[in-house]
Design an enzyme around this catalytic site. Sequence first.
Site, PDB file in Angstrom:
ATOM      1  N   SER A 190       0.634  -1.061   0.145  1.00 55.08           N
ATOM      2  CA  SER A 190       0.114  -0.058   0.060  1.00 55.08           C
ATOM      3  C   SER A 190       0.813   1.336   0.124  1.00 55.08           C
ATOM      4  CB  SER A 190      -0.838   0.107   1.047  1.00 55.08           C
ATOM      5  OG  SER A 190      -0.400  -0.246   2.365  1.00 55.08           O
ATOM      6  N   HIS A 218      -5.276  -3.371  -2.668  1.00 56.70           N
ATOM      7  CA  HIS A 218      -4.886  -2.426  -3.895  1.00 56.70           C
ATOM      8  C   HIS A 218      -4.398  -2.995  -5.154  1.00 56.70           C
ATOM      9  CE1 HIS A 218      -4.068   0.798  -0.768  1.00 56.70           C
ATOM     10  NE2 HIS A 218      -3.845  -0.190  -0.158  1.00 56.70           N
ATOM     11  N   LYS A 249     -11.551   1.208  -2.088  1.00 60.76           N
ATOM     12  CA  LYS A 249     -10.582   1.745  -3.095  1.00 60.76           C
ATOM     13  C   LYS A 249     -11.172   1.670  -4.576  1.00 60.76           C
ATOM     14  CE  LYS A 249      -7.509   0.332   0.311  1.00 60.76           C
ATOM     15  NZ  LYS A 249      -7.784   1.412   1.304  1.00 60.76           N
TER      16      LYS A 249
END
Length: 413
Positions: A190, A218, A249
Amino acid sequence: MGNILREKILAREKSAAYYAAERAMAQGAYPYFRSIESAQDTEVIIDGKRVLMFGSNAYLGLTNHPKVKEAATKAIELYGTGCAGSRFLNGTLDIHLELERRLAEYVGKDAALVFSTGFQVNLGVISCLTGRNDYIILDEFNHASIIDGSRLSFSKVIKYRHNDMHDLEQKLSRLPADAIKLIVVDGVFSMEGDIVKLPELVTLAERYGGSIMVDDAHGLGVIGRQGAGTASHFGLTDQVDLIMGTFSKSLASLGGFIASDNDTILYLKHHARSLIFSASMSPASVASTLAALDLIQSEPEHIANLWTNTRYATGLLRSAGLELGPTETPIIPIYVRDNDKTFQVTKMLQDKGIFVNPVVAPAVPADATLLRLSIMATHTFGQIEEAVSKISEAFRSIQINTGNAAYEASTTR
Ligand code: PMP
């Protein structure tokens, strides 16, 4: 000196880095809890002024997409604003189950289970899978939620150097052959933006009898077939036992999931405490996640644009002579290598209309502090050019070293 006193002093030394935040406040450069007065998009409003957003995890830029917002609104009309209970009791809606089916299919596993945040997935799952005589093995740069999940478990926790497969092998080879060994890793790291060396990790897990859990916070929506994540990116979905993801995200919402085989998911449904003892995802969050997933699967341009922008931004930053970390993804670390200067440059950039996130000690070593830029599919080339030019201007004006010698030294830590 008595032990207690010595420990207190040691603790104070260790936390010295926190005082940097206080110093930043005194200098008017405190960069946390900044109040945004608009939607999370490539441009946001702060203190009534337009600021370009280069610090958002909404990689695909879908949090403000009309279809995603419409789905959330419709879900509120149909189901109301909350579920008022845990999944276990009164808090399971038909759309929770639909989302679980869709996610399992998306990442290529038998079943999935959704939690109210990604953090809760890691807390609940990692803490309950292994027992007293087992081992949890972690990359040293794993996300805080993985570390906290491991702390809640009764197993022994072992860390290996970041993405260092030789170190991992050393650690694995010393463990009892019959113990359960759960290796937990970020798919895409990250802060650094590099990808786990999954093929080597799978070979080691097979050699030493380990199981693998990948946190794809991610990686999801970014790499792999239709953005299905790290395991898909390497063609190793069957070799990874558990795939974790978050909706905060690329999936433009709030919540998280774990996907695995049917037996493991059944076990987790009855043992993961952060699932059983916490209220379920709100209807609007579920519906917006489903809508974002629809867009990701039916419109490949979102991921394609993200990669075009990532390559463009990385190229411009490199030609501007900035010192970038070993990123392979839309997460771009730019080294500053000084706590105070990191706060200073963040503030200077915001004054110039660019939002970036500072990463300072203790999240990273004091000589490896950085700005973390994140690229979105919806950024325009013009916005990227403006950001890069203002970043290099700010770095020059406060004399941040952009040489490569320090970087090479730090990568051997
Ligand atoms: N894992 C990783 C690698 C993350 O970066 C994050 C969020 N920053 C989480 C888990 C937690 O996810 P959430 O924000 O959904 O709680």
